[in-house]
Motif scaffolding. Sequence first.
Motif, PDB file in Angstrom:
ATOM      1  N   VAL A  61       0.830  -1.203   0.000  1.00 26.94           N
ATOM      2  CA  VAL A  61       0.000   0.000   0.000  1.00 26.94           C
ATOM      3  C   VAL A  61       0.865   1.255   0.000  1.00 26.94           C
ATOM      4  O   VAL A  61       0.534   2.263  -0.628  1.00 26.94           O
ATOM      5  CB  VAL A  61      -0.953  -0.015   1.213  1.00 26.94           C
ATOM      6  CG1 VAL A  61      -1.601   1.348   1.418  1.00 26.94           C
ATOM      7  CG2 VAL A  61      -2.026  -1.086   1.037  1.00 26.94           C
ATOM      8  N   TYR A  62       2.000   1.183   0.677  1.00 27.04           N
ATOM      9  CA  TYR A  62       2.899   2.327   0.765  1.00 27.04           C
ATOM     10  C   TYR A  62       4.011   2.279  -0.287  1.00 27.04           C
ATOM     11  O   TYR A  62       4.988   3.017  -0.183  1.00 27.04           O
ATOM     12  CB  TYR A  62       3.499   2.419   2.167  1.00 27.04           C
ATOM     13  CG  TYR A  62       2.537   3.031   3.154  1.00 27.04           C
ATOM     14  CD1 TYR A  62       2.513   4.411   3.354  1.00 27.04           C
ATOM     15  CD2 TYR A  62       1.623   2.254   3.851  1.00 27.04           C
ATOM     16  CE1 TYR A  62       1.614   4.988   4.241  1.00 27.04           C
ATOM     17  CE2 TYR A  62       0.729   2.814   4.741  1.00 27.04           C
ATOM     18  CZ  TYR A  62       0.729   4.189   4.928  1.00 27.04           C
ATOM     19  OH  TYR A  62      -0.170   4.758   5.798  1.00 27.04           O
ATOM     20  N   ALA A  63       3.848   1.417  -1.287  1.00 22.21           N
ATOM     21  CA  ALA A  63       4.784   1.331  -2.422  1.00 22.21           C
ATOM     22  C   ALA A  63       6.191   0.939  -1.997  1.00 22.21           C
ATOM     23  O   ALA A  63       7.169   1.310  -2.643  1.00 22.21           O
ATOM     24  CB  ALA A  63       4.808   2.643  -3.201  1.00 22.21           C
ATOM     25  N   ARG A  64       6.299   0.164  -0.916  1.00 21.89           N
ATOM     26  CA  ARG A  64       7.604  -0.356  -0.493  1.00 21.89           C
ATOM     27  C   ARG A  64       7.752  -1.758  -1.073  1.00 21.89           C
ATOM     28  O   ARG A  64       7.542  -2.768  -0.401  1.00 21.89           O
ATOM     29  CB  ARG A  64       7.690  -0.363   1.038  1.00 21.89           C
ATOM     30  CG  ARG A  64       7.513   1.024   1.666  1.00 21.89           C
ATOM     31  CD  ARG A  64       7.800   1.048   3.147  1.00 21.89           C
ATOM     32  NE  ARG A  64       6.807   0.362   3.942  1.00 21.89           N
ATOM     33  CZ  ARG A  64       5.895   0.961   4.714  1.00 21.89           C
ATOM     34  NH1 ARG A  64       5.832   2.289   4.766  1.00 21.89           N
ATOM     35  NH2 ARG A  64       5.044   0.258   5.430  1.00 21.89           N
ATOM     36  N   VAL A  65       8.087  -1.799  -2.353  1.00 22.26           N
ATOM     37  CA  VAL A  65       8.029  -3.044  -3.108  1.00 22.26           C
ATOM     38  C   VAL A  65       8.970  -4.122  -2.573  1.00 22.26           C
ATOM     39  O   VAL A  65       8.542  -5.266  -2.363  1.00 22.26           O
ATOM     40  CB  VAL A  65       8.279  -2.783  -4.605  1.00 22.26           C
ATOM     41  CG1 VAL A  65       8.306  -4.089  -5.393  1.00 22.26           C
ATOM     42  CG2 VAL A  65       7.198  -1.851  -5.165  1.00 22.26           C
ATOM     43  N   PRO A  66      10.261  -3.848  -2.352  1.00 29.16           N
ATOM     44  CA  PRO A  66      11.138  -4.915  -1.859  1.00 29.16           C
ATOM     45  C   PRO A  66      10.677  -5.491  -0.520  1.00 29.16           C
ATOM     46  O   PRO A  66      10.701  -6.717  -0.313  1.00 29.16           O
ATOM     47  CB  PRO A  66      12.503  -4.220  -1.722  1.00 29.16           C
ATOM     48  CG  PRO A  66      12.429  -3.057  -2.649  1.00 29.16           C
ATOM     49  CD  PRO A  66      11.014  -2.598  -2.605  1.00 29.16           C
TER      50      PRO A  66
END
Length: 431
Positions: A61-66
């Motif tokens: 949701v917070y675009a913290r992909v790794p």
Amino acid sequence: MQDRYGLELSTSSAAARDAYVEGIDQMLSAEAGVEDSLAEALEADPNFALAHAALARQHQVYARVPEAQAAAATAVELRGGTTAREQRHIEIIDLLVTGKVPQALELIGRHLDDHPRDAFALAPACGVFGAIGFSGRIDREAELLRFLEPLATHYGDDWWFATVHAFALIEQGQWDRGRRMAERSLEQRPASAHGAHTLTHALLEAGADNEAIGFLDGWLADSDRASVLHCHIWWHYALLRMAAGDDEAARQAVRENCFPEATTSPPITVFSDSSSFLWRSELAGNARDVDAWERVREFYEAKFPRPIVFVDAHVGLVYAVLGQTEQLQACIAELQELGEGGLLPAGTTGATLARAYGAFVDERWSAVIDLLEPLIPQVVRIGGSRAQRDLMTNTLLAAYVKSGRIDEARAFCERVGDRRPTRPVAGFELC
């Protein structure tokens, strides 16, 4: 061990169960504290697979992909000791965080046949930023309502389901029914940002701006800045203030709650709300804030290295306003190529919008109208709510006004007569 919906959880720790249930409720209500709750659950039971899956979704949701992919991988590693329901739940989350959204949506549908009350597996399909909302399909609003209606009997008076069901109803024009559901949901969980957001939409769509301002004046006073919807609800408040003619209050609300340096909300919300507000403010007749536009551009370039649905519909605003013609043309070319290649859910919609914004800044009003008028029925493909897509409607109305085609602007408003929220456009009476 069971969750709030009566579903079995594979943990032997009551503390882990309680913290997980609280974390899930915080995510479903868009309240703060999610990561603290999930950290507490994993401290009590480090092998709690579903808690790792929930953390993966929170990171996404917070675009913290790794981080999202790492947490999902851990959940997959630990799923061997879980129930069949939990294993499929984890698979859904893993598909989502690895970018396989259509496959995740298909699996959600099959999963709900067996486990209709698996709310956290259902949640990613809901809302305007969900798997259906970002599908790029032109009928996706009706599709979401059809998806949710059969599930209503399984949830009864549940506050979370009432919120998502209400929002789907509101987007289909059933404002009164949606409002009643949203109000009932907030009675059960008054701090729910999702509930407050849904009620705000019900009031907006019905044209009850003053009532919406009154509600938000009270609700926002006690809201948590760490909520995932902090920026967005303040954005709604700012637009309401602007429509009421209080431009300074609108600018202050955005400066203090929506601009990149003022909020910890997810990047997609921060960028789209900031750029949208600045553009709408100019359409309403206010002076351009170049410094603010520059900050939004820097944020976009730092957070979005590649095209992403809904963001695509706003990026052209930034480069057009700042006169960065080379970047604008490169953006249009990329969006056009990816759209024609079937690699963007909304096709070439983002490219066309960027062209229209460039034409607007260049004062080529007829070109704006020629680009936007046939596109308006298709804009639903970009995702977002009806209220968010007023950005494109406002731009078209402003182009009509600036080219002296007021009668066509009024005719357009008559064609969308089922919905008349306020649209502050300089030189044009509100619909």
